[in-house]
Design a protein around this motif. Structure first.
Motif, short mmCIF file in Angstrom:
data_model
loop_
_atom_site.label_atom_id
_atom_site.label_comp_id
_atom_site.label_asym_id
_atom_site.label_seq_id
_atom_site.Cartn_x
_atom_site.Cartn_y
_atom_site.Cartn_z
N LEU A 1 -20.43 44.28 -36.04
CA LEU A 1 -21.44 43.22 -36.00
C LEU A 1 -20.78 42.09 -35.76
CD1 LEU A 1 -24.44 42.35 -36.60
CD2 LEU A 1 -23.90 42.18 -38.93
N TYR B 1 -19.74 41.92 -32.20
CA TYR B 1 -20.98 41.48 -31.31
C TYR B 1 -21.46 39.96 -31.46
CZ TYR B 1 -25.75 41.95 -29.66
OH TYR B 1 -27.02 41.92 -28.97
N THR B 2 -21.52 39.37 -32.61
CA THR B 2 -21.98 37.93 -32.82
C THR B 2 -21.06 37.06 -32.07
OG1 THR B 2 -22.86 38.45 -35.01
CG2 THR B 2 -22.41 36.27 -34.73
N CYS C 1 -21.76 37.36 -28.16
CA CYS C 1 -23.15 36.45 -27.95
C CYS C 1 -22.89 35.08 -28.22
CB CYS C 1 -23.93 37.02 -28.90
SG CYS C 1 -24.64 38.60 -28.72
N ILE C 2 -22.06 34.67 -29.07
CA ILE C 2 -21.78 32.98 -29.10
C ILE C 2 -20.89 32.64 -27.84
CG2 ILE C 2 -20.58 31.47 -30.29
CD1 ILE C 2 -21.07 32.85 -32.93
N TYR D 1 -33.66 38.09 -34.75
CA TYR D 1 -33.75 38.55 -35.99
C TYR D 1 -34.80 39.27 -36.23
CZ TYR D 1 -35.01 37.80 -40.94
OH TYR D 1 -35.39 37.99 -42.28
#
Length: 46
Positions: A4, A7-8, A11-12, A40
């Protein structure tokens, strides 16, 4: 949890690259708000 976080961060990074290409602050902020809401909703669906 590590997936997670990875992945974050990915994406950033894509978001920062996208903002370098666009160069319009207001369009970027609107897109960020839309993507945060959609992300979300997808993440917390039951």
């Amino acid at each position: 949890m590590r997936k997670l976080i990875g992945y974050t961060v990915l994406c950033i990074a894509f978001g920062m690259l996208f903002m370098v290409i666009i160069q319009r602050v207001w369009i970027g902020l609107i897109l960020i708000a839309i993507f945060v809401i959609v992300g979300y909703n997808l993440f917390s669906c039951d």
